[in-house]
Every structure is written in structure tokens, then in C-alpha cells.
Design a protein around this motif. Structure first.
Motif, PDB file in Angstrom:
ATOM      1  N   ALA A  14       0.523  -3.436  -5.985  1.00  0.00           N
ATOM      2  CA  ALA A  14       0.459  -2.151  -5.305  1.00  0.00           C
ATOM      3  C   ALA A  14      -0.881  -1.446  -5.457  1.00  0.00           C
ATOM      4  O   ALA A  14      -1.447  -1.374  -6.547  1.00  0.00           O
ATOM      5  CB  ALA A  14       1.575  -1.241  -5.815  1.00  0.00           C
ATOM      6  N   ILE A  15      -1.354  -0.913  -4.345  1.00  0.00           N
ATOM      7  CA  ILE A  15      -2.506  -0.026  -4.330  1.00  0.00           C
ATOM      8  C   ILE A  15      -2.043   1.303  -3.757  1.00  0.00           C
ATOM      9  O   ILE A  15      -1.139   1.352  -2.923  1.00  0.00           O
ATOM     10  CB  ILE A  15      -3.691  -0.594  -3.530  1.00  0.00           C
ATOM     11  CG1 ILE A  15      -3.291  -0.848  -2.062  1.00  0.00           C
ATOM     12  CG2 ILE A  15      -4.187  -1.889  -4.176  1.00  0.00           C
ATOM     13  CD1 ILE A  15      -4.445  -1.319  -1.176  1.00  0.00           C
TER      14      ILE A  15
ATOM     15  N   CYS B 100       0.857  -1.187   0.000  1.00  0.00           N
ATOM     16  CA  CYS B 100       0.000   0.000   0.000  1.00  0.00           C
ATOM     17  C   CYS B 100       0.891   1.234   0.000  1.00  0.00           C
ATOM     18  O   CYS B 100       1.714   1.415   0.905  1.00  0.00           O
ATOM     19  CB  CYS B 100      -0.926   0.015   1.215  1.00  0.00           C
ATOM     20  SG  CYS B 100      -2.117   1.386   1.181  1.00  0.00           S
ATOM     21  N   ILE B 101       0.726   2.061  -1.013  1.00  0.00           N
ATOM     22  CA  ILE B 101       1.505   3.294  -1.132  1.00  0.00           C
ATOM     23  C   ILE B 101       0.742   4.434  -0.462  1.00  0.00           C
ATOM     24  O   ILE B 101      -0.382   4.757  -0.855  1.00  0.00           O
ATOM     25  CB  ILE B 101       1.747   3.663  -2.609  1.00  0.00           C
ATOM     26  CG1 ILE B 101       2.380   2.494  -3.371  1.00  0.00           C
ATOM     27  CG2 ILE B 101       2.606   4.923  -2.701  1.00  0.00           C
ATOM     28  CD1 ILE B 101       3.761   2.119  -2.941  1.00  0.00           C
TER      29      ILE B 101
ATOM     30  N   ILE C 119       0.331  -6.832   4.200  1.00  0.00           N
ATOM     31  CA  ILE C 119       0.442  -5.690   3.297  1.00  0.00           C
ATOM     32  C   ILE C 119       1.511  -4.739   3.831  1.00  0.00           C
ATOM     33  O   ILE C 119       1.445  -4.280   4.972  1.00  0.00           O
ATOM     34  CB  ILE C 119      -0.904  -4.957   3.171  1.00  0.00           C
ATOM     35  CG1 ILE C 119      -1.952  -5.876   2.537  1.00  0.00           C
ATOM     36  CG2 ILE C 119      -0.745  -3.688   2.336  1.00  0.00           C
ATOM     37  CD1 ILE C 119      -3.341  -5.268   2.481  1.00  0.00           C
ATOM     38  N   GLN C 120       2.494  -4.452   3.007  1.00  0.00           N
ATOM     39  CA  GLN C 120       3.563  -3.527   3.372  1.00  0.00           C
ATOM     40  C   GLN C 120       3.136  -2.108   3.057  1.00  0.00           C
ATOM     41  O   GLN C 120       2.610  -1.834   1.979  1.00  0.00           O
ATOM     42  CB  GLN C 120       4.844  -3.858   2.599  1.00  0.00           C
ATOM     43  CG  GLN C 120       5.986  -2.885   2.851  1.00  0.00           C
ATOM     44  CD  GLN C 120       7.198  -3.192   1.994  1.00  0.00           C
ATOM     45  OE1 GLN C 120       7.386  -4.314   1.540  1.00  0.00           O
ATOM     46  NE2 GLN C 120       8.027  -2.176   1.766  1.00  0.00           N
TER      47      GLN C 120
ATOM     48  N   CYS D 163      -3.919   3.557   4.531  1.00  0.00           N
ATOM     49  CA  CYS D 163      -3.177   2.309   4.323  1.00  0.00           C
ATOM     50  C   CYS D 163      -3.252   1.398   5.545  1.00  0.00           C
ATOM     51  O   CYS D 163      -3.299   0.170   5.408  1.00  0.00           O
ATOM     52  CB  CYS D 163      -1.726   2.613   3.982  1.00  0.00           C
ATOM     53  SG  CYS D 163      -1.445   3.060   2.248  1.00  0.00           S
ATOM     54  N   ARG D 164      -3.257   1.973   6.725  1.00  0.00           N
ATOM     55  CA  ARG D 164      -3.303   1.147   7.944  1.00  0.00           C
ATOM     56  C   ARG D 164      -4.635   0.412   8.048  1.00  0.00           C
ATOM     57  O   ARG D 164      -4.698  -0.716   8.554  1.00  0.00           O
ATOM     58  CB  ARG D 164      -3.075   2.012   9.189  1.00  0.00           C
ATOM     59  CG  ARG D 164      -1.727   2.708   9.231  1.00  0.00           C
ATOM     60  CD  ARG D 164      -0.551   1.765   9.170  1.00  0.00           C
ATOM     61  NE  ARG D 164       0.721   2.499   9.067  1.00  0.00           N
ATOM     62  CZ  ARG D 164       1.903   1.933   8.922  1.00  0.00           C
ATOM     63  NH1 ARG D 164       2.004   0.616   8.838  1.00  0.00           N
ATOM     64  NH2 ARG D 164       2.994   2.668   8.831  1.00  0.00           N
ATOM     65  N   VAL D 165      -5.702   1.053   7.608  1.00  0.00           N
ATOM     66  CA  VAL D 165      -6.996   0.367   7.605  1.00  0.00           C
ATOM     67  C   VAL D 165      -6.943  -0.849   6.694  1.00  0.00           C
ATOM     68  O   VAL D 165      -7.394  -1.937   7.047  1.00  0.00           O
ATOM     69  CB  VAL D 165      -8.139   1.316   7.170  1.00  0.00           C
ATOM     70  CG1 VAL D 165      -9.456   0.548   7.050  1.00  0.00           C
ATOM     71  CG2 VAL D 165      -8.296   2.463   8.160  1.00  0.00           C
ATOM     72  N   ALA D 166      -6.358  -0.683   5.509  1.00  0.00           N
ATOM     73  CA  ALA D 166      -6.235  -1.807   4.577  1.00  0.00           C
ATOM     74  C   ALA D 166      -5.294  -2.871   5.136  1.00  0.00           C
ATOM     75  O   ALA D 166      -5.565  -4.071   5.031  1.00  0.00           O
ATOM     76  CB  ALA D 166      -5.715  -1.312   3.229  1.00  0.00           C
ATOM     77  N   GLN D 167      -4.201  -2.431   5.723  1.00  0.00           N
ATOM     78  CA  GLN D 167      -3.207  -3.371   6.251  1.00  0.00           C
ATOM     79  C   GLN D 167      -3.817  -4.292   7.301  1.00  0.00           C
ATOM     80  O   GLN D 167      -3.585  -5.511   7.300  1.00  0.00           O
ATOM     81  CB  GLN D 167      -2.045  -2.581   6.858  1.00  0.00           C
ATOM     82  CG  GLN D 167      -0.881  -3.446   7.331  1.00  0.00           C
ATOM     83  CD  GLN D 167       0.221  -2.598   7.946  1.00  0.00           C
ATOM     84  OE1 GLN D 167      -0.033  -1.773   8.831  1.00  0.00           O
ATOM     85  NE2 GLN D 167       1.440  -2.785   7.464  1.00  0.00           N
TER      86      GLN D 167
END
Length: 321
Positions: free
Chosen positions: A85-86, A29-30, A58-59, A43-47
Motif C-alpha cells: 500500500a501507498i 493506492c489509498i 493498482i487498486q 492515485c489515478r496517475v499512479a494507477q
């Protein structure tokens, strides 16, 4: 021979399909900014929320520059087909695309993937304001917009300015006629409202909760498609009051335009599954976001329509040619 050849062909197609799906092997996740901001939060929500959907965690990678412009450029040049990558975006990103701040590339050069949550716009006045209803305010906006001093945490052309512009446009007044005062942030704008130096604030629901609970303000409308859940369920939307104004502060992700369909769909399906889990709901709430579950083609279409609308508003207001 023909049957054998057909078998090999079918087998090859199956292998190609499996390989396409297997390409999502190192999910990333960028966050197109420095650590600690809204993109990091996204990104933290997705991670956390998608942890069960992939074999590897997910990095999160940070790519600051131009409030998203550097990342947008990279995923339109060197990483257009990266299946792993997202990239996080917000409604501010959409506005930057609409007004050309991301350079030559447009919304049609990426694929919008999924949301993680949202906040929504709100039309706010003091508790003792003469504007008791949205109709009261809009009547003045229609007849003489300059009578109302509008304040918000953003400059002309910002998200908060856009909310006011949409309100004026809904009664066929020009955004150019809005008497707008820019503040450093929403907190400063609300302080000015309570101090009596401005008449209304175009805010976000999330930032007015404490003032609403204290009874200092009146929310004339939320700019959501439908009424929100408690404690905001008693506040009508602008739409239900007859004004076609909606402002969703969206947080989500896009991918490169040349990512294979199978990989794009793998990510979209992962988000769709995550939306139904308690883990995702919990992390979304912890990060202060309201539910907004959109993924895949539905989101891509919706976002691209919104950017087109924003571009037209900016053009009408003379912000772009």
C-alpha cells in the motif's frame, strides 16, 4: 559441513530477498478522502502511470476522514509494514502534519516515497497594479506590511497563507503583520483582486492561466525552484530575484515506517522508471500537473525538511506552541 552450511545460509538470504521483493503482490493506492478530489487524482496517475511496472493493476481504495488524518493514523498503527500500500498526500497534508492536525504522529513516523507531479505558488497582482516588480512589493512588505491587502483561497495557516508568510519572512517581517483576507477558493480571491478590494493574491500557477492569457493580471514571481517551461518561462522565480521563497504544491505518496527496505525500493524504482515513459507524462498532463520527479530517499529527506520549516513558520506566527 561448513561449506554446506554456508551454501544453505546464502541460499536462505537469497530466498529472503526474493520474498521481500515478491511481497508487493497486490499493489494498492489509498486515497484518504472521498472519490473525486485531489487524492483520487493522485492515485489515478499512479494507477495508469505505473500499470506496466506490476503484474496486477493498482487498486484504488478510499479512506476519508480528517483530510488524511484517518489514513495517517492507520499507517502508524495497524499497517506500518504493509508492502503493498501507498498513501496519497499533498502539500496540505504536510502542513497538517507540521501543525499537529494529524495527532501524535509526525513526519518521522512514515516514509515518503514518490511524487506524481506538482503545481507551484505564484505572486499575483492586477495588470494595472502599482507593484510592477516583486522588488516593489517586497519593499512595502519590509517597511509596512499592513499597507498591502493580501487575499487567497484559504484561512490563516493554510497553504496560501503560508506563501504570504514566507514572503514576509524573507524580508525579516513578521507573518503576524500580514493583512490577510480569506476567501472560499482561489477563484473568489482572484475576482476580488480584479474588483480592486485586495492588492495581491498568493495563488497557484495552474489557477491563473486563463487570467494571464486574458491580460487581466501580472505575475510578479513563481514560487518554484527554477523557471517553469512555456508558457511561464518568461516569469522569474522569487529565488532568482533575491528572495528565498519557494512553494511547491506537491502530490505524491508515503508508506508505513516499517515497510521492508526492499519493498520500499521496489516502489521507488517503479516510479523512477515510470517518469521516463510517455504513458506517465500523458496522464500527468491530463490531470493538470506540472513535472516533479522525486522518489526514494531524496524525496523523503526533502519532505521532512519542508515540514520542519513549516512547523517553525507556524510557531513564529503563533499558530502552534
Amino acid at each position: 559441513m561448513k561449506i554446506a552450511a554456508l551454501k544453505y545460509c546464502v541460499a536462505g538470504l537469497l530466498l529472503a530477498s526474493s520474498a521481500a521483493l515478491a511481497d508487493v503482490t497486490a499493489p494498492e493506492c489509498i486515497a484518504p478522502a472521498k472519490p473525486g478530489g485531489g487524492f483520487d487524482l493522485t492515485c489515478r496517475v499512479a494507477q495508469t502511470g505505473l500499470a506496466a511496472q506490476f503484474d496486477k493493476p493498482i487498486q484504488v481504495t478510499f479512506m476519508p476522514g480528517g483530510i488524511g488524518a484517518v489514513a495517517f493514523s492507520q499507517f502508524n498503527t495497524t499497517r506500518t509494514d504493509d508492502p503493498n500500500a501507498i498513501v496519497a498526500f499533498s502539500s496540505g497534508s504536510l502542513l497538517n502534519i507540521a501543525t499537529g492536525k494529524f495527532g501524535e504522529f509526525t513526519e518521522n513516523d512514515v516514509r515518503f516515497l514518490a511524487t506524481v507531479g506538482a503545481d507551484f505558488g505564484a505572486v499575483v497582482v492586477r495588470a494595472d497594479s502599482n507593484f510592477e516588480t516583486l522588488d516593489d512589493l517586497m519593499a512595502v512588505f519590509k517597511e509596512n506590511p499592513a499597507e498591502v491587502v493580501v487575499g487567497a483561497g484559504g484561512s490563516v495557516g493554510s497553504q496560501d497563507w503560508m506563501k504570504g508568510a514566507l514572503l514576509l519572512k524573507s524580508v525579516e517581517s513578521s507573518p503576524r503583520d500580514m493583512r490577510y483576507v480569506s476567501f472560499e477558493g482561489g477563484g473568489e480571491a482572484l475576482a476580488a483582486l480584479l474588483g480592486g478590494s485586495i492588492d495581491m493574491v498568493t495563488a497557484d500557477v495552474g489557477e491563473v492561466i486563463t487570467h494571464l492569457e486574458a491580460g487581466n493580471i501580472r505575475v510578479l514571481a513563481v514560487l518554484s525552484p527554477e523557471r517553469l517551461d512555456a508558457p511561464f518561462d518568461q516569469i522569474p522565480t522569487a529565488i532568482e530575484q533575491g528572495y528565498d521563497v519557494e512553494w511547491t504544491i506537491m502530490r505524491g505518496f508515503y508508506m508505513g515506517n516499517n515497510v521492508p527496505d526492499a519493498d520500499y525500493q521496489t516502489w521507488a524504482d517503479a516510479f523512477a522508471k515510470a517518469y521516463e515513459t510517455e504513458e506517465f507524462r500523458k496522464i500527468r498532463e491530463e490531470k493538470g500537473l506540472l513535472p516533479l520527479n522525486l522518489s526514494g530517499a531524496e524525496l523523503d529527506t526533502k519532505v521532512k525538511q519542508r515540514i520542519g520549516e513549516l512547523r517553525q513558520i507556524a510557531r513564529d506566527a503563533g499558530l502552534i506552541k
